[in-house]
Design an enzyme around this catalytic site. Structure first.
Site, PDB file in Angstrom:
ATOM      1  N   LYS A 169     -11.295  -0.781   1.457  1.00  0.00           N
ATOM      2  CA  LYS A 169     -10.776  -2.052   0.938  1.00  0.00           C
ATOM      3  C   LYS A 169     -10.683  -3.077   2.061  1.00  0.00           C
ATOM      4  O   LYS A 169     -10.236  -2.758   3.163  1.00  0.00           O
ATOM      5  CB  LYS A 169      -9.380  -1.856   0.332  1.00  0.00           C
ATOM      6  CG  LYS A 169      -9.356  -0.934  -0.859  1.00  0.00           C
ATOM      7  CD  LYS A 169      -7.947  -0.711  -1.375  1.00  0.00           C
ATOM      8  CE  LYS A 169      -7.954   0.246  -2.558  1.00  0.00           C
ATOM      9  NZ  LYS A 169      -6.590   0.534  -3.029  1.00  0.00           N
ATOM     10  N   HIS A 209      -2.015   3.905  -2.920  1.00  0.00           N
ATOM     11  CA  HIS A 209      -3.135   4.335  -3.749  1.00  0.00           C
ATOM     12  C   HIS A 209      -4.345   4.780  -2.929  1.00  0.00           C
ATOM     13  O   HIS A 209      -4.590   4.253  -1.855  1.00  0.00           O
ATOM     14  CB  HIS A 209      -3.584   3.189  -4.660  1.00  0.00           C
ATOM     15  CG  HIS A 209      -2.509   2.681  -5.547  1.00  0.00           C
ATOM     16  ND1 HIS A 209      -2.395   1.362  -5.881  1.00  0.00           N
ATOM     17  CD2 HIS A 209      -1.476   3.300  -6.177  1.00  0.00           C
ATOM     18  CE1 HIS A 209      -1.360   1.184  -6.678  1.00  0.00           C
ATOM     19  NE2 HIS A 209      -0.778   2.354  -6.866  1.00  0.00           N
ATOM     20  N   TYR A 243      -8.712  -8.305  -2.850  1.00  0.00           N
ATOM     21  CA  TYR A 243      -9.347  -7.282  -2.029  1.00  0.00           C
ATOM     22  C   TYR A 243     -10.674  -6.843  -2.619  1.00  0.00           C
ATOM     23  O   TYR A 243     -10.850  -6.755  -3.817  1.00  0.00           O
ATOM     24  CB  TYR A 243      -8.419  -6.094  -1.752  1.00  0.00           C
ATOM     25  CG  TYR A 243      -7.857  -5.378  -2.947  1.00  0.00           C
ATOM     26  CD1 TYR A 243      -8.411  -4.180  -3.381  1.00  0.00           C
ATOM     27  CD2 TYR A 243      -6.745  -5.875  -3.610  1.00  0.00           C
ATOM     28  CE1 TYR A 243      -7.875  -3.506  -4.459  1.00  0.00           C
ATOM     29  CE2 TYR A 243      -6.210  -5.206  -4.695  1.00  0.00           C
ATOM     30  CZ  TYR A 243      -6.776  -4.026  -5.115  1.00  0.00           C
ATOM     31  OH  TYR A 243      -6.248  -3.360  -6.188  1.00  0.00           O
ATOM     32  N   ASP A 297       3.495   4.376  -9.964  1.00  0.00           N
ATOM     33  CA  ASP A 297       3.794   4.448  -8.530  1.00  0.00           C
ATOM     34  C   ASP A 297       5.110   5.176  -8.271  1.00  0.00           C
ATOM     35  O   ASP A 297       5.257   5.846  -7.237  1.00  0.00           O
ATOM     36  CB  ASP A 297       3.804   3.071  -7.901  1.00  0.00           C
ATOM     37  CG  ASP A 297       2.416   2.450  -7.821  1.00  0.00           C
ATOM     38  OD1 ASP A 297       1.414   3.151  -8.117  1.00  0.00           O
ATOM     39  OD2 ASP A 297       2.312   1.263  -7.455  1.00  0.00           O
TER      40      ASP A 297
END
Length: 175
Positions: free
Chosen positions: A72, A62, A132, A169
């Site tokens: 992140k 992503h 995260y 995905d």
């Protein structure tokens, strides 16, 4: 805390100082001042995410397009994952290259995945919990996905089994 720049130097593995005794362990998972000193980065995190995945689940790869790119800071609270960052910055000397690290509740390591990178992970244990921090908010209109097995990138995942993917995905595009 220890900071190690990986083969793509903008991606950084962070290892906190862990204090432990017969009662358990304590560590500081994030300290803005220390993060800035060790990495040279002064990022403001605006969102925390918590993901729980079954063994064999692959999330990613992503990323978000400008004006909403996300950096992140990834860590694991339970279990173990193989965490991957792919440089998708056009014109970068490492464009299309990837780095991967094993992150676990036991090793307490974290991975800094900068803006301009695609990110994904494979859950290596049942119930892997991934936490995260992100530098920008989730923006569905800016979100994109690269397919996990893009042959041009050539990620070597630690399992030969076909991973479990979300429908989104599974429709990821090639780089």
């Amino acid at each position: 805390m220890k900071a190690t720049r990986l083969a793509i130097p903008d991606v950084i593995r962070l290892e906190p100082r862990v204090l432990g005794d017969d009662r358990g362990v304590f560590f500081e998972s994030f300290n803005h001042r220390l993060f800035r000193e060790l990495t040279g980065l002064d990022r403001q995190f605006v969102q925390d995410n918590h993901s729980v995945s079954a063994r064999g689940v692959l999330r990613g790869l992503h990323y978000q397009l400008p004006p909403n790119p996300q950096g992140k800071l990834v860590r694991v609270a339970r279990g173990e994952i193989f965490d991957v960052a792919v440089d998708i910055r056009r014109g970068s000397p490492t464009f299309g290259r990837w780095v991967g690290e094993t992150l676990s509740a036991e090793n307490h390591a974290q991975l800094w995945v900068p803006e301009g990178f695609a990110h994904g992970f494979l859950a290596l244990t049942e119930g892997a919990e991934v936490l995260y921090k992100t530098t920008d908010f989730y923006a569905p209109a800016s979100e994109r996905c690269i397919i996990w097995d893009d042959p041009e990138i050539g990620i070597v995942w630690p399992s030969s089994a076909t991973p479990r993917l979300s429908p989104k995905d599974a429709l990821g595009m090639r780089l």
